[in-house]
Every structure is written in structure tokens, then in C-alpha cells.
Design an enzyme around this catalytic site. Structure first.
Site, PDB file in Angstrom:
ATOM      1  N   ASP A   1      50.079 -14.464  47.102  1.00 12.92           N
ATOM      2  CA  ASP A   1      51.414 -13.934  46.408  1.00 12.92           C
ATOM      3  C   ASP A   1      51.440 -12.846  45.844  1.00 12.92           C
ATOM      4  OD1 ASP A   1      54.428 -15.380  45.553  1.00 12.92           O
ATOM      5  OD2 ASP A   1      53.314 -13.989  43.640  1.00 12.92           O
TER       6      ASP A   1
ATOM      7  N   ASN B   1      60.879  -4.438  43.271  1.00 11.07           N
ATOM      8  CA  ASN B   1      62.219  -4.365  43.683  1.00 11.07           C
ATOM      9  C   ASN B   1      63.308  -3.786  42.749  1.00 11.07           C
ATOM     10  OD1 ASN B   1      62.028  -5.530  46.425  1.00 11.07           O
ATOM     11  ND2 ASN B   1      62.387  -7.507  45.782  1.00 11.07           N
TER      12      ASN B   1
ATOM     13  N   HIS C   1      64.992  -2.674  47.332  1.00 14.34           N
ATOM     14  CA  HIS C   1      64.473  -3.805  48.045  1.00 14.34           C
ATOM     15  C   HIS C   1      63.966  -2.981  49.166  1.00 14.34           C
ATOM     16  CE1 HIS C   1      66.065  -7.263  46.043  1.00 14.34           C
ATOM     17  NE2 HIS C   1      67.420  -6.406  45.469  1.00 14.34           N
TER      18      HIS C   1
ATOM     19  N   ASP D   1      60.468  -4.127  50.660  1.00 18.47           N
ATOM     20  CA  ASP D   1      60.034  -4.711  52.083  1.00 18.47           C
ATOM     21  C   ASP D   1      58.660  -3.965  52.607  1.00 18.47           C
ATOM     22  OD1 ASP D   1      62.164  -6.318  52.247  1.00 18.47           O
ATOM     23  OD2 ASP D   1      63.536  -4.971  53.613  1.00 18.47           O
TER      24      ASP D   1
ATOM     25  N   GLU E   1      57.521 -12.779  49.206  1.00 16.42           N
ATOM     26  CA  GLU E   1      56.254 -12.238  49.168  1.00 16.42           C
ATOM     27  C   GLU E   1      55.065 -12.927  49.166  1.00 16.42           C
ATOM     28  OE1 GLU E   1      57.536 -13.176  44.610  1.00 16.42           O
ATOM     29  OE2 GLU E   1      58.298 -12.743  46.763  1.00 16.42           O
TER      30      GLU E   1
END
Length: 298
Positions: free
Chosen positions: A175, A183, A188, A192, A218
Site C-alpha cells: 500500500d 492527491n 489526481h 495516477d 493504491e
């Protein structure tokens, strides 16, 4: 290498002596067509085709390659003389097919092979399109990794292989730490980019036969065959340190240095994929509660 274009073959620009074929050859061709229509596996289709050509014409070996689909299958000896074709049907490139033997092919034999190739084209295209559809369904478009839809099937397969071979297998849940703040701070699209960056780093740091999935958001899942919990913990620690030392460059010049938390579990005799995953998840949560950027082994 000749280009075998099915459209030209139908119009008579390629040799297709179907009308002059013997009744035995016609029956063989019909049986071949029926068998080809029963499979959506490109390798099986090529193998079935090569078996018939070997019986009817005589081959020492063959090779079929489709680069974009990463298919490369061959059998027998790749001898001096060959019949080589680049297969094409309408706008679809269907790969390269080569037939080999020690003595030269006669013209009648090459014509017979080309006649039978017309029967292979549509089933082969269907098989390749089916494979493309499966890959699309099972591939995460952001990272190019296998996605969650394919994970449980592959995990069950690896568990079965592990038990048959009596060898260990471990699962690692990964994770990205503080991903929401990434973010919130960068947007965002940058988030990515960080996911892609970490995914590439993980994939590049594993063995070719290790499995990696984007589980969602994630999170990533690693399946390590032949690896016990101690060794898997060492691998996880190496991945953690490598990501912590790496900087992800963002569009617009920004930089992010993400960290990851990892949970490790080794397959037990009495458990299934769900419980194996649950223990790795619990270990990863423990790594989070201990301050993140850490590895915990269940």
C-alpha cells in the site's frame, strides 16, 4: 518471407488448388476445419495445423510467432529448407509461420500448404481476438499490470502448484503511504503518475515469474512462488527501501518521494486464497499502525 493474404487467396492471386485436390485431401481439410473451430487457443490451432501438414507433406519442425501477443511456439528441428509466411487477414496481422525440413519443398506441396492455410486464417484470427479481449479484461489500464479480476484465479492456481510441488509460497500486500495527501496536494493526475511509478518499480524489482497485481486504488498484491515467509520478508524489505529511495517525477516539474507499507503471509496447509490474503492484509495494516514505511510478516 511470403505474405499470405487471405483476400488475395480468395480472389485467385494466391495458389489455392482446392478444385484439384483429391477426395482424401478434401476430407482431411474438412476434418482440420472442424477441429480448428473447436478451440480459441492460438497455440493449439497452430499445433493442430502443423500435425496435419506433418502427416500429409512431411515436416521436421515448425515455428509460429506473433510479436504483439507474445506468442512464440515451435517444435521439431528447424532445418535448412523452409516455407515461410506472414499471415494476414483483411487488416489483421496474424503472425509469422515457418515450416522446416531437410529436403526442399516441391511446388505442389507448397500449394497444398497454402490451400490449408486458408482454413487456418479465420479460427486463428478469432483466437487472437479472444486473447486480446481477455488481456484487456484482466489488465489494469493505468499500470499495465494484471488487475483484481484475474488475481483470485491466478492465486488459486499458484496455491495448487505450490501444494503439488510441496514448495512454499508467499503473498505480499503493498500500500502506498499517505496517498490521499498526495492527491490532495498535487491532484489526481499526479496521483495516477505516482501509482504508475511505484508499479513500474515493483515490477522491475521482481523475478520474471513472480506475479504482481494492482488490487485497487493504491494497493498491489505480489505472489512469490517458492518463497517462504522469511525470504518474502527480506524481499519486501528490499522493495520498501528501494521505493523510499526513489523519486517520482511529475508532469510540470513536481517531485514526490512515496513510501510503501507491506504485509507478508506464507501459505499454510489448511487455508485458501481468502484467508491467505486476509493475513497479509492484517500484516500490512499492522505496518501502517507502526508508523508506515515498514514491513510486517504474519
Amino acid at each position: 518471407m511470403a505474405i499470405f493474404d487471405f483476400n488475395k487467396a480468395k480472389s485467385g492471386e494466391a495458389s489455392t488448388p482446392r478444385d484439384t485436390a483429391s477426395s482424401t485431401a478434401q476430407n482431411n481439410a474438412l476434418n482440420l476445419l472442424l477441429r480448428l473451430q473447436q478451440s480459441l487457443d492460438a497455440k493449439e490451432l497452430v499445433e493442430e495445423f502443423a500435425r496435419l501438414i506433418t502427416r500429409e507433406v512431411g515436416l521436421d519442425g515448425y515455428r509460429y510467432r506473433h510479436r504483439s501477443e507474445a506468442i512464440n511456439c515451435q517444435d521439431g528441428h528447424l532445418n535448412r529448407h523452409e516455407l515461410a509466411y506472414t499471415l494476414k487477414l483483411e487488416d489483421d496481422e496474424l503472425g509469422e509461420f515457418k515450416l522446416y525440413r531437410a529436403k526442399p519443398f516441391e511446388e505442389s506441396e507448397s500449394q497444398y500448404v497454402e490451400d490449408l492455410l486458408t482454413l487456418l486464417m479465420y479460427p486463428l484470427r478469432n483466437a487472437l481476438r479472444y486473447q486480446q479481449a481477455l488481456r484487456s479484461a484482466y489488465t489494469d489500464p493505468l499500470t499495465g499490470l494484471c488487475n483484481r479480476s484475474n488475481m483470485m484465479h491466478q492465486l488459486q492456481r499458484e496455491i495448487s502448484l505450490s501444494r503439488r510441488a510441496n514448495r512454499p509460497m508467499s503473498l505480499v500486500l503493498v500500500d502506498i503511504d499517505h496517498f490521499k495527501s498526495i492527491n490532495d496536494r498535487f491532484g489526481h493526475l499526479s496521483g495516477d503518475q505516482v501509482i504508475r511509478c511505484v508499479a513500474q518499480h515493483l515490477r522491475g524489482s521482481l523475478r520474471d515469474f513472480d506475479l504482481i497485481f494492482r488490487y485497487g486504488g493504491e494497493e498491489f498484491v505480489l505472489v512469490l512462488s517458492g518463497v517462504d515467509a522469511t525470504f518474502a520478508g527480506s524481499i519486501a524489505e528490499r522493495l520498501r527501501a528501494a521505493v523510499a529511495d526513489h523519486t517520482c517525477l511529475l508532469e510540470g516539474g513536481g517531485k514526490v518521494s512515496p513510501t510503501i507499507s507491506l504485509g507478508v503471509s506464507q501459505l499454510r496447509d489448511d487455508e485458501d486464497p481468502t484467508t491467505l490474503f486476509a493475513r497479509a492484509d492484517a500484516a500490512m495494516y499492522q505496518a501502517k499502525t507502526q508508523g508506515r514505511n515498514a514491513v510486517c510478516v504474519s
